[in-house]
Scaffold this active site. Structure first.
Site, PDB file in Angstrom:
ATOM      1  N   ARG A  71     -24.266 -13.401  24.319  1.00  0.00           N
ATOM      2  CA  ARG A  71     -23.050 -13.929  24.911  1.00  0.00           C
ATOM      3  C   ARG A  71     -22.119 -12.793  25.270  1.00  0.00           C
ATOM      4  O   ARG A  71     -22.149 -11.735  24.670  1.00  0.00           O
ATOM      5  CB  ARG A  71     -22.303 -14.849  23.921  1.00  0.00           C
ATOM      6  CG  ARG A  71     -23.134 -16.016  23.408  1.00  0.00           C
ATOM      7  CD  ARG A  71     -23.256 -17.098  24.455  1.00  0.00           C
ATOM      8  NE  ARG A  71     -21.966 -17.706  24.668  1.00  0.00           N
ATOM      9  CZ  ARG A  71     -21.216 -17.491  25.711  1.00  0.00           C
ATOM     10  NH1 ARG A  71     -21.601 -16.723  26.671  1.00  0.00           N
ATOM     11  NH2 ARG A  71     -20.036 -18.070  25.840  1.00  0.00           N
ATOM     12  N   ASP A  97     -27.288 -21.277  33.061  1.00  0.00           N
ATOM     13  CA  ASP A  97     -26.477 -20.602  32.034  1.00  0.00           C
ATOM     14  C   ASP A  97     -26.287 -19.139  32.436  1.00  0.00           C
ATOM     15  O   ASP A  97     -26.484 -18.223  31.646  1.00  0.00           O
ATOM     16  CB  ASP A  97     -27.172 -20.723  30.668  1.00  0.00           C
ATOM     17  CG  ASP A  97     -26.359 -20.086  29.551  1.00  0.00           C
ATOM     18  OD1 ASP A  97     -25.121 -19.985  29.687  1.00  0.00           O
ATOM     19  OD2 ASP A  97     -26.965 -19.674  28.539  1.00  0.00           O
ATOM     20  N   LEU A  98     -25.908 -18.928  33.691  1.00  0.00           N
ATOM     21  CA  LEU A  98     -25.721 -17.570  34.208  1.00  0.00           C
ATOM     22  C   LEU A  98     -24.331 -17.083  33.820  1.00  0.00           C
ATOM     23  O   LEU A  98     -23.335 -17.466  34.427  1.00  0.00           O
ATOM     24  CB  LEU A  98     -25.910 -17.558  35.728  1.00  0.00           C
ATOM     25  CG  LEU A  98     -27.318 -17.944  36.202  1.00  0.00           C
ATOM     26  CD1 LEU A  98     -27.360 -18.044  37.717  1.00  0.00           C
ATOM     27  CD2 LEU A  98     -28.353 -16.950  35.696  1.00  0.00           C
ATOM     28  N   GLU A  99     -24.258 -16.253  32.815  1.00  0.00           N
ATOM     29  CA  GLU A  99     -22.980 -15.833  32.245  1.00  0.00           C
ATOM     30  C   GLU A  99     -22.421 -14.563  32.877  1.00  0.00           C
ATOM     31  O   GLU A  99     -21.366 -14.082  32.470  1.00  0.00           O
ATOM     32  CB  GLU A  99     -23.138 -15.666  30.733  1.00  0.00           C
ATOM     33  CG  GLU A  99     -23.538 -16.974  30.062  1.00  0.00           C
ATOM     34  CD  GLU A  99     -23.833 -16.812  28.595  1.00  0.00           C
ATOM     35  OE1 GLU A  99     -23.518 -15.734  28.045  1.00  0.00           O
ATOM     36  OE2 GLU A  99     -24.382 -17.748  27.988  1.00  0.00           O
ATOM     37  N   ASN A 100     -23.131 -14.039  33.877  1.00  0.00           N
ATOM     38  CA  ASN A 100     -22.650 -12.841  34.559  1.00  0.00           C
ATOM     39  C   ASN A 100     -22.264 -13.140  36.005  1.00  0.00           C
ATOM     40  O   ASN A 100     -22.307 -12.271  36.868  1.00  0.00           O
ATOM     41  CB  ASN A 100     -23.717 -11.740  34.490  1.00  0.00           C
ATOM     42  CG  ASN A 100     -23.966 -11.296  33.064  1.00  0.00           C
ATOM     43  OD1 ASN A 100     -23.045 -10.860  32.378  1.00  0.00           O
ATOM     44  ND2 ASN A 100     -25.195 -11.444  32.582  1.00  0.00           N
TER      45      ASN A 100
END
Length: 562
Positions: A6, A386-389
């Protein structure tokens, strides 16, 4: 999703606090009131209005009514303030309103002789009504009404400004009357996840509001709407109201719409569902085979797919060695068994270390083709984003629509944005969710590993409380997503995230607050959302490590929601 997968992103506390204004709920204008604002719809250009630093102009599009609207653009240290002096009567109560869209928009009044008030809304791609009320002092005969944007933000638009109340001697715009209830409401079409409605136009109406089972689900300007995000093989009751500047009509007669049966394997997804991420790796949490996943989970998101050397493309590699010799054949058989038990098993793309990038038409096509190939190979029901970038809303929308065309209406699409990603409808994640609303299953925002954030009331909330969950969920619920497309994402244990763990009791209280109006903290949602989809956790493995405390408490509670 885990503390090792995360990333943390924070808003400036000063900027957040500056936006924390109070929104006041007001009543409707009475029949005897007049609109004391002049040139309220900007049909005469900027006549009667003064805008700071030349920031304002009138435009022919977009407009809410008539042929013109205000466009004002903040620049440098100027917030694009446009104001008008309005004649009023002393010791009188007035309702101040305006319709706005575009960038951050504020509406307020000064010089009331009592308490000056203001309200605001984050940026919006459609018209929103701002409204508040004020009372004049014993010697007040004029006030200054204003709109403005926010420093560094995009232009805002305003139309149909109103100051309804006793005639102050300068009003030229008579107030409208409340429209009658729409007639002829009928169901014009259905799919496994949507119901289309149509009705007759109402004279004097400027918009219409659609209700599902008594809860507002969407507002439109025309005489038709499609309500999405519904459970398959389920009956819903619908009503419609007509609206204008004077208020909202009574509800129409109700009609019943029933969604189609699903086309995919196994039963339809339940109305209220629990999502759990299953770890395809060993990071110290209990190692599980898919067959070991607790029965309370309705959607199992397999974490994660892997990027390839082809831009946008993904593949899936089972970590057999890390999972104690779990074979691909066993994994596929377990997927089929879960589906036979009524569960949906999807593949998650991303995670904190995810490097998948969909930034152009070619990578969008590669994404859709490769995800569909993985679905066919393993039998997955869909995909989790869930692409956190970061992601590109235009091309991710294109990719998911292409995937939907290949997979059909049974496709499950979930998303797991961070809190910062859903603060405004202009953010890429929020844009993507709204762009695919007709095929989107649920957005399970991660209410953890987060800094303080704004709620839908403009106040600042810190993670770890019922208020943080409910006030932030309200942004999605009031920002365009259906209740069935909103879930609360929390860690299954203190080891499941770096911060933000709350007890299952807090999760259940937040669910009750949103769905039933009970168990709330200091924040009270503007309405209840009985169709709320449910909750999500990272992860089924950390849940098992903690003795299944999360799923044993939250699972039955979700499934027991109204």
């Amino acid at each position: 999703m885990s503390p090792h997968r995360r990333s943390l992103r924070f808003w400036s506390g000063a900027f957040t606090a500056a936006l924390a204004l109070t929104v006041t709920t007001v009543g409707q204008a009475s029949a005897a009131d007049v609109n004391n604002a002049r040139n309220a719809g900007f049909e005469s250009g900027l006549s009667d209005w003064t805008c700071s630093a030349g920031s304002g102009t009138t435009v022919s599009s977009p407009v809410r009514t008539g042929a013109a609207a205000l466009q004002a653009t903040p620049s440098g240290q100027d917030n694009a303030r446009c104001a008008q002096s309005v004649r009023v009567k002393p010791n009188s109560t007035y309702t101040l309103g305006a319709w706005v869209r575009g960038g951050y928009a504020y509406l307020g009044v000064t010089g009331t002789g009592t308490t000056d008030v203001s309200t605001w809304t984050p940026d919006s791609s459609s018209w929103k009504q701002l409204s508040t009320s004020f009372t004049t002092g014993s010697s007040t005969t004029s006030v200054t009404v204003y709109t403005h944007g926010w420093y560094g933000q995009s232009a805002y638009y305003a139309d149909d400004v109103s100051v309804f109340g006793p005639d102050g001697g300068g009003g030229t715009d008579p107030g409208p009357t409340i429209p009658s209830a729409p007639g002829g409401l009928n169901v014009s079409g259905t799919t496994s996840s949507s119901v289309s409605l149509a009705w007759n136009a109402v004279s004097g109406a400027t918009g219409y509001t659609v209700y599902r089972d008594g809860t507002k689900v969407t507002a439109v300007s025309g005489t038709s709407a499609t309500v999405t995000g519904l459970a398959a093989s389920t009956s819903y009751s619908f009503q419609v109201t007509a609206t204008n500047g004077a208020g909202e009509s009574p509800k129409s007669a109700a009609v019943t719409g029933t969604t189609n049966k699903p086309n995919g394997p196994g039963p339809a997804l339940p109305k209220h569902a629990v999502t759990g991420y299953w770890q395809n790796f060993n990071n110290g949490a209990t190692v599980q085979k898919l067959a070991d996943v607790q029965a309370q989970y309705d959607i199992i998101a397999v974490a994660f797919a892997d990027a390839t050397s082809t831009p946008g493309a993904v593949t899936f590699n089972l970590d057999s060695a890390g999972l104690g010799g779990y074979t691909v054949d066993q994994f596929k058989a377990d997927i089929r068994a879960k589906q036979a038990a009524g569960k949906k098993v999807i593949v998650s793309v991303g995670g904190e270390r995810g490097t998948v990038a969909v930034n152009d038409a070619a990578s969008a096509a590669n994404f859709a083709n490769s995800v569909y190939s993985v679905m066919q190979t393993y039998g997955f029901d869909g995909v989790d984003i869930d692409l956190e970038n970061g992601l590109n809303a235009t091309y991710m929308t294109q990719a998911l629509r292409s995937l939907s065309a290949k997979a059909g209406s049974s496709l499950i699409i979930t998303m797991a944005p961070q809190t910062i990603d859903m603060q405004s409808t202009s953010n890429s994640y929020f844009q993507t969710a709204l762009n695919i609303k007709d095929i989107l299953t649920v957005v399970n925002m991660q209410y953890y590993n987060s800094g303080s954030m704004l709620g839908c009331d403009g106040k600042v909330y810190s993670q770890g409380s019922v208020d943080f969950l409910t006030a932030l969920a309200c942004i999605q619920l009031e920002g365009g997503l259906a209740p069935s497309q909103v879930g609360l994402g929390l860690p299954a244990s203190t080891r499941g995230a770096g911060s933000g763990y709350v007890s299952p009791t807090v999760v259940n209280n937040a669910l009750d607050c949103l769905a039933k109006g009970t168990g709330c903290g200091s924040f009270k949602p503007p309405r209840t959302y009985p169709g709320l989809r449910g909750a999500m956790t990272w992860s089924t493995n950390w849940d098992a490590t903690a003795g299944n405390a999360w799923s044993n408490a939250v699972g039955p509670h979700v499934h027991g929601l109204p």
